[in-house]
Scaffold this active site. Structure first.
Site, short mmCIF file in Angstrom:
data_model
loop_
_atom_site.label_atom_id
_atom_site.label_comp_id
_atom_site.label_asym_id
_atom_site.label_seq_id
_atom_site.Cartn_x
_atom_site.Cartn_y
_atom_site.Cartn_z
N LYS A 19 -59.15 -11.43 63.82
CA LYS A 19 -59.08 -10.96 62.43
C LYS A 19 -58.13 -11.91 61.72
O LYS A 19 -56.93 -11.97 62.05
CB LYS A 19 -58.57 -9.52 62.36
CG LYS A 19 -58.45 -9.02 60.92
CD LYS A 19 -58.36 -7.51 60.88
CE LYS A 19 -56.99 -7.00 60.48
NZ LYS A 19 -56.64 -7.22 59.07
N ALA A 23 -57.63 -2.38 54.79
CA ALA A 23 -56.34 -2.23 54.12
C ALA A 23 -56.38 -1.35 52.88
O ALA A 23 -57.35 -1.34 52.13
CB ALA A 23 -55.74 -3.60 53.74
N GLY A 24 -55.29 -0.61 52.72
CA GLY A 24 -55.08 0.17 51.51
C GLY A 24 -55.62 1.59 51.55
O GLY A 24 -55.41 2.37 50.63
N ASN A 73 -54.67 1.28 59.24
CA ASN A 73 -53.53 1.39 60.14
C ASN A 73 -52.47 2.36 59.60
O ASN A 73 -52.21 3.42 60.15
CB ASN A 73 -52.94 0.00 60.34
CG ASN A 73 -51.84 -0.06 61.39
OD1 ASN A 73 -51.62 -1.11 61.99
ND2 ASN A 73 -51.15 1.01 61.69
N THR A 74 -51.88 1.97 58.46
CA THR A 74 -50.71 2.70 57.98
C THR A 74 -50.99 4.19 57.74
O THR A 74 -50.15 5.04 58.04
CB THR A 74 -50.20 2.05 56.68
OG1 THR A 74 -50.10 0.64 56.87
CG2 THR A 74 -48.83 2.58 56.29
C1 DXP Z 1 -53.31 -3.59 61.07
C2 DXP Z 1 -53.79 -4.58 60.14
O1 DXP Z 1 -54.53 -5.44 60.48
C3 DXP Z 1 -53.38 -4.52 58.75
O2 DXP Z 1 -52.99 -5.79 58.34
C4 DXP Z 1 -54.54 -3.98 58.01
O3 DXP Z 1 -54.91 -4.79 56.99
C5 DXP Z 1 -54.45 -2.55 57.71
O4 DXP Z 1 -53.91 -2.21 56.47
P1 DXP Z 1 -53.38 -0.73 56.18
O5 DXP Z 1 -52.16 -0.56 57.00
O6 DXP Z 1 -53.13 -0.68 54.71
O7 DXP Z 1 -54.45 0.24 56.61
#
Ligand code: DXP
Length: 255
Positions: free
Chosen positions: A94, A182-183, A204-205
């Site tokens: 990635k 992301a986001g 992820n977050t």
């Molecule tokens: C884990 C990872 O690869 C992050 O760089 C990804 O882009 C996820 O983003 P979030 O944490 O906003 O979901």
């Protein structure tokens, strides 16, 4: 769905950073049903998590998608990708090349260059990009077979900032796997992405920082599934005007 010839059934990809503990991470991944997890080589190595962490990830039985999070140049990203290939014995990467430290916005010029270099070297590249169509085309020309447009800045949990941009990507690249990356902050964001016709969601977050990461992982899995089912069922068009949903047959008899 197939990515680089690899069949996957779960359309939720999960990150492995920022969990309160390794045990919580493992439980969350199991609850998510994810088959693909992404791991940041630079971040985890810098944290000193070491071999135990890599072993834990391998034990989960998921396919590992190493990432170049934290890289700010072509050279850094390419070097990190090579380290990841050696460590995890996978051609998958990635690719993140960050251009701006506040927004963590991808540097799309460096991204295309790094993607070309890595694809030429046999890597199967998953590029973290914006929703720009021209950049998408350049990434495909560079050898990418999947695109990962952002939903919102990494870690912001803002949901989809530009649904129209994602809709345009879907229309422009009908046969390319699109993974929103992301986001995503809430399950409804993941559902929205899938309803727009995205093929999968990477997050992820939202899970790692939830009060109950395992519960949120499960919720995200259900949300992705619901959104995909809704997209497949061909939703009705929105209307400007009200239309009665119950047809009026005959008249009520008033006495
Ligand atoms: C884990 C990872 O690869 C992050 O760089 C990804 O882009 C996820 O983003 P979030 O944490 O906003 O979901």
């Amino acid at each position: 769905m197939k990515i680089y010839g690899h069949e996957i059934t779960s359309r939720l990809l999960l990150g492995t950073a920022q969990y309160p503990s390794p045990a919580v991470l493992s439980t969350a991944i199991r609850e998510s049903g994810s088959e693909i997890i992404t791991v940041s080589l630079r971040r985890e190595t810098a944290d000193g998590t070491g071999a135990g962490f890599w072993d834990q990830l391998r034990d989960l039985g998921c396919r590992i998608l190493p990432n170049t999070a934290g890289c700010h140049s072509v050279q850094e990203a390419v070097t990190t990708a090579h380290m990841a290939r050696d460590l995890f014995d996978t051609p998958w990467i990635k690719l993140e090349v960050i251009g701006h430290s506040d927004t963590l916005q991808p540097d799309v010029f460096a991204l295309v260059e790094a993607a070309r270099t890595l694809a030429d070297d046999g890597f199967q590249v998953f590029p973290y990009t914006t929703d720009d169509l021209v950049v998408g085309e350049k990434l495909l020309e560079a050898g990418c077979e999947v695109l990962m447009p952002w939903g919102a800045p990494i870690g912001s949990g803002q949901g989809l900032r530009n649904p129209d941009g994602l809709r345009a990507m879907r229309a422009h690249f009908p046969d390319v796997p699109l993974i929103v990356d992301a986001g995503i902050g809430r399950p409804s964001d993941a559902t929205q992405a899938m309803e727009l016709g995205m093929d999968a969601v990477l997050l992820n977050t939202a899970v790692a920082k939830a009060g109950d990461p395992a519960g949120m992982a499960k919720a995200m899995a259900l949300a992705v599934e619901a959104g995909r089912a809704g997209f497949a069922a061909d939703p009705m068009e929105r209307r400007d005007m009200a239309v009665p949903s119950t047809p009026v047959l005959g008249l009520a008899a008033l006495s």
